[in-house]
Design a protein around this motif. Structure first.
Motif, mmCIF file in Angstrom:
data_model
loop_
_atom_site.group_PDB
_atom_site.id
_atom_site.type_symbol
_atom_site.label_atom_id
_atom_site.label_comp_id
_atom_site.label_asym_id
_atom_site.label_seq_id
_atom_site.Cartn_x
_atom_site.Cartn_y
_atom_site.Cartn_z
ATOM 1 N N UNK A 34 5.250 -10.317 5.429
ATOM 2 C CA UNK A 34 6.419 -10.653 6.370
ATOM 3 C C UNK A 34 7.308 -10.574 4.879
ATOM 4 N N UNK A 35 6.525 -11.313 3.623
ATOM 5 C CA UNK A 35 7.541 -11.183 3.038
ATOM 6 C C UNK A 35 8.057 -10.521 2.335
ATOM 7 N N UNK A 36 7.309 -9.165 1.900
ATOM 8 C CA UNK A 36 8.030 -8.318 0.844
ATOM 9 C C UNK A 36 8.107 -7.165 1.924
ATOM 10 N N UNK A 37 7.527 -6.944 3.283
ATOM 11 C CA UNK A 37 8.901 -6.630 4.238
ATOM 12 C C UNK A 37 8.181 -4.888 4.555
ATOM 13 N N UNK A 38 6.601 -4.743 4.278
ATOM 14 C CA UNK A 38 6.027 -3.539 4.588
ATOM 15 C C UNK A 38 5.579 -3.894 5.875
ATOM 16 N N UNK A 39 4.508 -3.126 6.110
ATOM 17 C CA UNK A 39 3.575 -2.367 7.364
ATOM 18 C C UNK A 39 2.730 -2.552 6.768
ATOM 19 N N UNK A 40 1.676 -2.709 8.289
ATOM 20 C CA UNK A 40 0.197 -3.090 7.995
ATOM 21 C C UNK A 40 -0.591 -2.410 6.717
ATOM 22 N N UNK A 41 -0.367 -1.158 7.574
ATOM 23 C CA UNK A 41 -0.579 0.297 6.413
ATOM 24 C C UNK A 41 -0.747 0.379 5.053
ATOM 25 N N UNK A 42 0.695 0.205 4.722
ATOM 26 C CA UNK A 42 0.965 -0.130 3.449
ATOM 27 C C UNK A 42 0.413 -1.046 2.481
ATOM 28 N N UNK A 43 0.360 -2.224 3.025
ATOM 29 C CA UNK A 43 0.173 -3.220 2.199
ATOM 30 C C UNK A 43 -1.223 -3.076 1.538
ATOM 31 N N UNK A 44 -2.193 -2.999 2.943
ATOM 32 C CA UNK A 44 -3.586 -2.289 3.232
ATOM 33 C C UNK A 44 -3.838 -1.408 1.553
ATOM 34 N N UNK A 45 -2.697 -0.744 1.961
ATOM 35 C CA UNK A 45 -3.193 0.633 0.601
ATOM 36 C C UNK A 45 -3.223 -0.125 -0.609
ATOM 37 N N UNK A 46 -1.936 -0.928 -0.757
ATOM 38 C CA UNK A 46 -2.161 -1.935 -2.228
ATOM 39 C C UNK A 46 -3.113 -2.846 -2.665
ATOM 40 N N UNK A 47 -3.057 -3.088 -1.569
ATOM 41 C CA UNK A 47 -3.540 -4.457 -1.941
ATOM 42 C C UNK A 47 -5.667 -3.183 -2.390
ATOM 43 N N UNK A 48 -5.880 -2.739 -1.489
ATOM 44 C CA UNK A 48 -7.047 -2.070 -1.984
ATOM 45 C C UNK A 48 -7.160 -1.212 -3.161
ATOM 46 N N UNK A 49 -5.941 -0.912 -3.385
ATOM 47 C CA UNK A 49 -5.300 -0.059 -5.129
ATOM 48 C C UNK A 49 -5.632 -1.354 -6.052
ATOM 49 N N UNK A 50 -5.167 -2.362 -5.750
ATOM 50 C CA UNK A 50 -5.053 -3.891 -6.629
ATOM 51 C C UNK A 50 -6.760 -4.126 -6.762
ATOM 52 N N UNK A 51 -7.515 -4.006 -5.505
ATOM 53 C CA UNK A 51 -8.254 -4.637 -6.050
ATOM 54 C C UNK A 51 -9.278 -3.686 -6.524
ATOM 55 N N UNK A 52 -9.159 -2.117 -6.604
ATOM 56 C CA UNK A 52 -10.046 -1.481 -6.557
ATOM 57 C C UNK A 52 -10.183 -2.111 -8.299
ATOM 58 N N UNK A 53 -8.500 -2.615 -8.818
ATOM 59 C CA UNK A 53 -8.267 -2.445 -9.839
ATOM 60 C C UNK A 53 -8.995 -3.827 -10.627
ATOM 61 N N UNK A 54 -9.657 -4.387 -9.301
ATOM 62 C CA UNK A 54 -9.544 -6.107 -10.166
ATOM 63 C C UNK A 54 -8.532 -6.836 -10.063
ATOM 64 N N UNK A 55 -7.381 -6.336 -10.159
ATOM 65 C CA UNK A 55 -6.028 -7.702 -9.867
ATOM 66 C C UNK A 55 -6.744 -8.195 -8.594
ATOM 67 N N UNK A 56 -6.686 -8.283 -7.337
ATOM 68 C CA UNK A 56 -6.899 -9.169 -6.449
ATOM 69 C C UNK A 56 -8.173 -9.946 -6.059
ATOM 70 N N UNK A 57 -8.726 -10.177 -4.808
ATOM 71 C CA UNK A 57 -9.561 -10.457 -4.993
ATOM 72 C C UNK A 57 -9.200 -10.299 -3.210
ATOM 73 N N UNK A 58 -10.257 -10.094 -1.915
ATOM 74 C CA UNK A 58 -9.677 -10.788 -0.799
ATOM 75 C C UNK A 58 -10.503 -11.254 0.119
ATOM 76 N N UNK A 59 -10.431 -12.327 0.778
ATOM 77 C CA UNK A 59 -11.331 -12.864 1.730
ATOM 78 C C UNK A 59 -10.973 -12.082 2.776
ATOM 79 N N UNK A 60 -12.210 -12.188 3.535
ATOM 80 C CA UNK A 60 -11.682 -12.446 6.070
ATOM 81 C C UNK A 60 -12.752 -12.932 5.688
#
Length: 110
Positions: A34-60
């Motif tokens: 909501x803060x970025x103003x994007x869709x779930x799928x677009x955000x998920x794609x970018x978070x996955x790329x950032x996680x693959x690069x080691x820049x973010x961690x994801x917790x479910x």
């Protein structure tokens, strides 16, 4: 180009994500979306790329009946963002310095 300029991180969606994560610990996926103003799928794609690069961690987490996703910068991601932000500041400083220099008047026909 400044050697600290991170082309991977400079993608606008990724830069927005890491900028939102920088002052925080774990950030809720929905808040980030909501803060970025994007869709779930677009955000998920970018978070996955950032996680693959080691820049973010994801917790479910499972909260009541809903599954919640949280994201945060890794120490490497935080350092990469700080380096990239500093590179952008240096680029802007050079541009400002050049813009403030007086330009010699040109001779007609030059």
């Amino acid at each position: 180009m400044d050697p600290s300029f991170d082309e991977f991180l400079h993608v606008p969606a990724r830069l927005s994500i890491v900028a939102m994560l920088a002052p925080a610990d774990w950030v809720d996926f929905g808040f980030l979306r909501d803060a970025i103003g994007t869709s779930d799928s677009a955000l998920s794609k970018q978070i996955s790329a950032l996680a693959d690069a080691g820049y973010v961690a994801v917790r479910k987490d499972q909260e009541r009946r809903a599954r919640r996703t949280y994201v945060r910068l890794t120490p490497e991601g935080r350092q990469a963002f700080q380096r990239h932000a500093a590179a952008l500041e240096r680029i802007v400083a050079v541009a400002r310095t050049q813009a403030e220099r007086p330009t010699p008047d040109r001779e007609p026909g030059a």
